[in-house]
Design an enzyme around this catalytic site. Structure first.
Site, PDB file in Angstrom:
ATOM      1  N   ASP A  29       0.853  -1.186   0.000  1.00 39.63           N
ATOM      2  CA  ASP A  29       0.000   0.000   0.000  1.00 39.63           C
ATOM      3  C   ASP A  29       0.892   1.241   0.000  1.00 39.63           C
ATOM      4  O   ASP A  29       1.859   1.303   0.761  1.00 39.63           O
ATOM      5  CB  ASP A  29      -0.885  -0.007   1.248  1.00 39.63           C
ATOM      6  N   ASN A  85     -13.536  -2.909   2.565  1.00 40.29           N
ATOM      7  CA  ASN A  85     -14.680  -2.006   2.519  1.00 40.29           C
ATOM      8  C   ASN A  85     -15.448  -2.253   1.228  1.00 40.29           C
ATOM      9  O   ASN A  85     -14.852  -2.320   0.161  1.00 40.29           O
ATOM     10  CB  ASN A  85     -14.212  -0.548   2.565  1.00 40.29           C
ATOM     11  N   HIS A  96     -10.746  -4.672  -2.665  1.00 41.35           N
ATOM     12  CA  HIS A  96      -9.385  -4.981  -2.229  1.00 41.35           C
ATOM     13  C   HIS A  96      -9.387  -5.245  -0.736  1.00 41.35           C
ATOM     14  O   HIS A  96     -10.256  -4.768  -0.014  1.00 41.35           O
ATOM     15  CB  HIS A  96      -8.420  -3.845  -2.581  1.00 41.35           C
ATOM     16  N   PHE A  97      -8.448  -6.028  -0.311  1.00 39.24           N
ATOM     17  CA  PHE A  97      -8.321  -6.397   1.091  1.00 39.24           C
ATOM     18  C   PHE A  97      -7.023  -5.829   1.636  1.00 39.24           C
ATOM     19  O   PHE A  97      -5.957  -6.019   1.047  1.00 39.24           O
ATOM     20  CB  PHE A  97      -8.312  -7.922   1.237  1.00 39.24           C
ATOM     21  N   HIS A  98      -7.126  -5.130   2.749  1.00 42.20           N
ATOM     22  CA  HIS A  98      -5.949  -4.608   3.444  1.00 42.20           C
ATOM     23  C   HIS A  98      -5.482  -5.671   4.427  1.00 42.20           C
ATOM     24  O   HIS A  98      -6.281  -6.195   5.198  1.00 42.20           O
ATOM     25  CB  HIS A  98      -6.306  -3.360   4.255  1.00 42.20           C
TER      26      HIS A  98
END
Length: 132
Positions: A29, A85, A96-98
């Site tokens: 990120d 989210n 997308h996944f954090h």
């Protein structure tokens, strides 16, 4: 305007990629919560997990598990967080996944909205029925 994740997927934008397969891509990120913060992104442009194929979601979770294992080795973490989210709250309209390392007293936390929300058997039943 094309979304930034689609540009990364098409190799039209720079990213520090840590993993790529036919279905997903994972990269650092650019605005990390903690060092090593990774985004796991499906290659399909879809904002909500309820519209993503289950095999892609499974691959995302399997990769998240591997990323957490890497965090333990590289950063000696106290824990980790995984966030996603959806809908109106999905930045760029591309799911997308954090996945990011966590440490005691790192300053990250949830902020709850004002108000009182029902916690009851009725709420559980409504959700059970909607999931059928």
């Amino acid at each position: 305007m094309e979304c930034p994740f689609c540009k990364i997927i098409k190799k039209q934008a720079e990213a520090h990629i840590i993993h790529e397969s036919e279905n997903i891509i994972a990269f650092l990120d650019v605005d990390p919560i903690n060092e090593g913060h990774v985004l796991i992104v499906p290659k399909i442009h879809e904002a909500s997990i309820d519209n993503m194929p289950i095999d892609i979601l499974t691959e995302i979770v399997e990769l998240a598990q591997r990323v957490v294992t890497a965090f333990k080795e590289v950063y000696h973490i106290d824990g980790y967080s995984i966030m996603q989210n959806g809908g109106e709250f999905c930045d760029f309209g591309h799911g997308h996944f954090h996945v990011f390392p966590r440490y005691k007293n790192d300053g990250f936390g949830w902020k709850y909205p004002e108000g009182t929300f029902e916690y009851s058997a009725k709420v559980a039943e409504q959700l059970r029925n909607a999931m059928r």
